[in-house]
Design an enzyme around this catalytic site. Structure first.
Site, short mmCIF file in Angstrom:
data_model
loop_
_atom_site.label_atom_id
_atom_site.label_comp_id
_atom_site.label_asym_id
_atom_site.label_seq_id
_atom_site.Cartn_x
_atom_site.Cartn_y
_atom_site.Cartn_z
CB SER A 112 -0.95 0.03 1.15
OG SER A 112 -0.40 -0.28 2.50
N GLY B 216 5.35 3.05 -0.36
CA GLY B 216 6.59 2.93 -0.39
C GLY B 216 7.14 1.82 -1.82
CE1 TYR C 117 17.59 0.83 8.83
CE2 TYR C 117 19.12 -0.48 7.80
CZ TYR C 117 17.73 -0.25 7.96
OH TYR C 117 16.72 -0.53 7.34
#
Length: 396
Positions: A49, A51, A234
């Site tokens: 939905s 990206g 990260y």
């Protein structure tokens, strides 16, 4: 009603149905402008939905005329209260696909659950028979495990030591230092449970068990590596462990698909403005500097440009899919160019509240962020009344 952006921290709590529809149309037009891709014809997109998942659904449908089923977990509208942007995106996508004579249906619910898997598999059986491409693009902070019943929550934390670096509040443009304490106890295991490869493998096992994978079917999950600037929080942090697990799972899935000549890949994508990335400290400042450089070099891409290039130049060339030494598809190649990263590192040292407007592209970041929610798109009259009660045609 007149719908305006309303911010709460790093999230916009409203979305504009007409703006989201325009955003989808713009992406469709881009894909169509690049010409036909001889790609998959029956496609399942898990996390469809927003990206990269939305871009994958659009590229499949309007680049290769594919029938698509999209799975997502979005909030429908209520009278006087807007839906989440992914709901409006999916409604617009289905409308445009149906206008073009393309099959498009959607399932709204928790993709981690057995119930949503069964509902999706039943839809494939009834309507498509089999699928030849499965895109796995879930971005959820929590997962209720369908077997154990345990609710896992992911965290974005360094491992072992506190991480300190610069960040920017993209609403105000103020650059400050931020410190993130290291993870505790079960943080790594919980993050791997949410963002690792277990659920991807569960989907593929379920599809295979019901004979819903076409011979030679491909599945692709999305990942990110990023620069040395962000790796402590990260790639070498809790999320990095989850990405490691995701990448290892690709090899396990490929083994399990051997009898249908199937393959699983992880595609390492570029840093982009998404709802998830906006909440990650350090990343908005990095993206602001990266955007400035990549735009000046003429190599900047958004989600749709990234995924269209992934399909055209990597997945569907007629040749074996190129991978790096760890078996990953690299579509972050322009971001990670040595010259680009050297410029980012130089600008990073110079970045302050005062210098950022000149050396970075914070305005571009803000615009992309607002675009996610359907705001600041050309061709939309934001002064006009908008109907928030938009439905998705395949969802009752």
């Amino acid at each position: 009603m007149i719908i305006e952006p309303r911010m709460r921290g790093f999230i916009c709590v409203t979305s504009h149905p007409d703006g989201c529809a325009q955003n989808v149309k713009n992406q469709i037009e881009y894909v169509q402008s690049k010409g036909h891709i001889e790609g998959a014809k029956k496609v399942l997109v898990i996390g469809a939905s927003t990206g990269f998942g939305l871009a994958s659904r659009i590229t499949s449908a309007f680049g290769s005329d594919a029938a698509t089923i999209g799975v997502f977990f979005e909030k429908p509208p209520l009278e006087g209260k807007t839906a989440s942007p992914g709901w409006y995106n999916s409604a617009a996508f289905e409308n445009e696909a149906h206008k073009a004579g393309l099959y498009a249906k959607s399932v709204n619910g928790d993709a981690f659950s057995n119930e949503v898997k069964k509902q999706t598999l039943d839809m494939i059986k009834a309507d498509l028979g089999q699928v030849d491409l499965v895109i796995y693009s879930l971005a959820s902070p929590v997962r209720l495990h369908p077997v154990t019943g345990v609710l896992h929550r992911s965290v974005l934390k360094p491992i072992g030591t506190t991480y300190t670096n610069k960040t920017v509040d993209f609403h105000t443009g103020i650059v400050t230092d931020i410190s993130i304490a290291p993870c505790q106890d079960d943080d790594i295991a919980n993050t791997v449970a949410v963002m690792g490869g277990e659920d991807w493998a569960m989907w593929m096992d379920a599809l295979k068990a019901d004979n819903l994978l076409a011979p030679g079917a491909t599945t692709v999950a999305y990942s990110y590596i990023g620069p040395s600037l962000t790796e402590a929080v990260y790639r070498k942090g809790t999320i990095g462990r989850a990405k490691d697990h995701l990448e290892a799972t690709a090899f396990e899935i490929t083994k399990s698909l051997a009898d249908v000549q199937g393959q699983a890949f992880v595609s390492v994508n570029k840093a982009l403005v998404t709802q998830a990335s906006s909440a990650i400290p350090v990343i908005p400042l990095y993206i602001s500097l990266l955007y400035k450089i990549m735009k000046e070099e003429g190599i900047h891409e958004g989600c749709i440009e990234q995924i269209q290039r992934l399909y055209e130049d990597r997945l569907y060339t007629g040749n074996p899919i190129p991978t790096d030494e760890k078996g990953r598809i690299r579509i972050d190649d322009w971001e990670m160019r040595d010259d680009v990263q050297e410029k980012v590192a130089t600008l990073w040292k110079q970045a302050t509240t005062e210098s950022l407007p000149e050396i970075g592209d914070l305005e571009g970041y803000k615009k992309d962020f607002l675009n996610l929610f359907g705001y600041e798109l050309e061709g939309v009259d934001y002064e006009a009344d908008a109907d928030e009660m938009v439905g998705i045609s395949s969802i009752a």
